[in-house]
Write a protein that holds these residues in place. Structure first.
Motif: not given
Length: 555
Positions: A293-309
């Motif tokens: 789940m962490l790896q998929v979230a990383e690949a989906l670029d969750v890091a670029a999304a505003e937290p909680g958005s």
């Protein structure tokens, strides 16, 4: 990967500037009265000694405990301050939690732990001491399996502990015998679901004609006596000794199955997530799906999304649909089925899966409502880290009470997570949602020790906190306090406190939005310690959703 360090690096010595002492030429001495043809002379002064630099004091390494109740934290800190290590402290805290949270975990249940000795992630070991099906292969109506908690605590202590076993149990024995004020959560649990029936049958859980209220003294003499027996006679008292006869009267437990119980240990699941390596529990626990789940979230670029958005919530939830599918189809006890762990934690494969996640992805749906777990995180001054999750499964487990504690209903997980890879057989462990984690840096040093109760919501809870802390630079406290969410089918459950524009945005994206009050205890209670590997500094956050607490000493 570079060779790991053996312990957390301590703060470096600050350079101390040497004080340079200069001297000017002295004034000439006056001429003597004696006649002389020689020029007047002067006397050279004694040189001023160079002061010895005073070294900057080296800070003492820090140590800390994060757990589900202040009394459990105090028990762990007491053992650390008396010379015990992180494993001793975690075991002490686990027994103490069994006293103050009798509905959550304890002697009649089981759990799993990850240990990183002396800050060296290459030496990490994981232990599974969860309940197993009895030797006859029958799951009783109560769902009770052979408890592993006592064996697990003893195995951890034997392998890593340095304090005396009796000293490790002493804080819990005192809590049980002398009493402890009932927490708000215990008072609620005794008034909801199965609680009223539990309290009606057990006088020590009643006061003034009704269940204990918050602040009422909870005294558990029978539990104290059981713990004294364990302290004096060791774990064999539970499996073959003085306590065993009482247990064999419980459906699902027999003498041979008790005597034959074994703890499973091995190298933890490992997966790369950015610059980190995540250590997780072995199957049939969902360590591999959580890493996935962490790896998929990383690949989906969750890091670029505003937290909680909305994009953040959607990205994490899309990753959850992948992990949930894995947990519900291929996860099982590796002693009975082949579990493709290497595939589940392969970041390249998971990046490909992320690219195929549909915009309207839905998770599996489940009636699984077991949110009753407790988590303990400990780091000691040598850098040893422990991530421990224990449970009875549902509130008060099966409700069966023996010798001062409740028996589990862990085997109900075979039905709740219905998969060909998760079928009951003699001595088999079920798939469940407990997910202790330890996150390492690129030198294999622990930087985050984390876990939470929350049942099926645990992967979303942990991924949300990790994403905020690791990818968005939030403090551990900010990440823990932030509103949580969980996708069930196409229903997005949002914790009370989620901004209305986020809820409205998700509804506009086609989700059925359900707001969940914090009083429902649905979104767990993260117990975590963050470690600065360069200085050894620890930070923690007390999650207000339940009764959690954290303490840090040293430094």
């Amino acid at each position: 990967m570079p060779a790991p360090t053996a312990r957390l690096a301590l703060a470096g010595l600050a350079a101390v500037a040497l004080v340079a002492c200069t001297s000017t030429d002295p004034e000439p001495s006056p001429a003597t009265t004696a006649p002389t043809t020689a020029p007047p002379t002067t006397t050279a002064p004694e040189p001023t000694p160079t002061p010895t630099p005073t070294p900057t004091p080296t800070p003492e390494p820090q140590y800390g405990v994060a757990a589900g109740d202040p009394a459990a934290v105090a028990a762990g800190m007491r053992v650390l301050e008396q010379g015990g290590n992180a494993v001793d402290a975690a075991v002490a805290a686990a027994f103490a939690v069994a006293v103050v949270e009798p509905y959550a975990s304890g002697i009649g249940g089981g759990g799993a732990s990850i240990v990183v000795p002396e800050g060296d992630g290459e030496r990490a070991v994981t232990y599974d001491y969860r309940e197993v099906v009895a030797d006859d292969g029958i799951v009783p109506a109560t769902g009770t399996g052979i408890p592993g908690f006592v064996a697990g605590m003893a195995t951890l202590h034997d392998a890593h502990g340095q304090a005396e076993w009796a000293d490790v149990l002493a804080p819990a024995i005192e809590l049980a015998a002398e009493g402890h004020p009932a927490s708000q959560m215990l008072a609620v649990r005794l008034r909801e679901d199965v609680g009223p029936g539990i309290a009606a049958d057990l006088p020590h859980l009643r006061s003034g004609g009704g269940p204990l209220a918050e602040g009422d003294l909870l005294v558990q003499e029978e539990l104290a006596a059981t713990m004294r027996t364990l302290a004096a006679d060791g774990p064999q008292a539970f499996y073959t000794g003085a306590l065993a006869d009482s247990l064999t009267s419980v459906p699902g437990i027999d003498a041979a199955s008790l005597a034959g119980y074994e703890v499973v240990s091995g190298e933890p699941v490992r997966g790369a997530v950015g610059d980190h390596e995540v250590l997780a529990a072995l199957p049939p626990l969902p360590g591999a799906p959580v890493v996935q789940m962490l790896q998929v979230a990383e690949a989906l670029d969750v890091a670029a999304a505003e937290p909680g958005s909305v994009p953040f919530v959607e990205g994490v939830s899309a990753a959850w649909t992948v992990a949930d599918e894995s947990a519900g189809t291929v996860l099982g006890d590796p002693a009975f089925v082949d579990v493709p762990v290497a595939e589940l934690v392969d970041p390249e494969r998971n990046a490909r899966l992320a690219a195929r996640v549909a915009p309207d992805a839905a998770s599996r749906t489940s009636s699984d409502d077991a949110q009753n777990t407790t988590h303990i995180s400990v780091v000691d001054s040598s850098g040893t880290a422990v991530s421990m999750t224990n449970t009875l499964t549902h509130w008060f487990g099966s409700g069966t009470y023996r010798e001062g504690f409740f028996l589990n209903d862990q085997l109900s997980r075979f039905g709740a997570i219905d998969s060909p890879a998760n079928r009951p057989e003699p001595r088999r462990r079920s798939v469940s949602w407990s997910a202790p984690l330890i996150v390492l840096d690129d030198d294999a040093r622990p930087v985050l020790v984390i876990g939470s109760p929350g049942g099926r919501l645990i992967p979303n809870i942990l991924t949300g906190v990790y994403a905020r802390w690791a990818w968005h630079g939030q403090s551990l406290e900010e990440a823990v306090l932030a509103p949580r969410f969980h996708l069930e089918g196409r229903t997005m459950r949002l914790e009370e406190g989620t901004p209305s524009e986020v809820a409205d945005g998700l509804a506009a994206r086609g989700y059925a939005v359900e707001m969940v009050p914090r009083s429902a205890y649905a979104f767990g209670s993260v117990n975590a310690l963050a470690v600065d590997p360069e200085t050894g500094e620890l930070t923690g956050a007390a999650d207000p959703r339940r009764e959690a607490d954290v303490a840090v000493g040293g430094g």
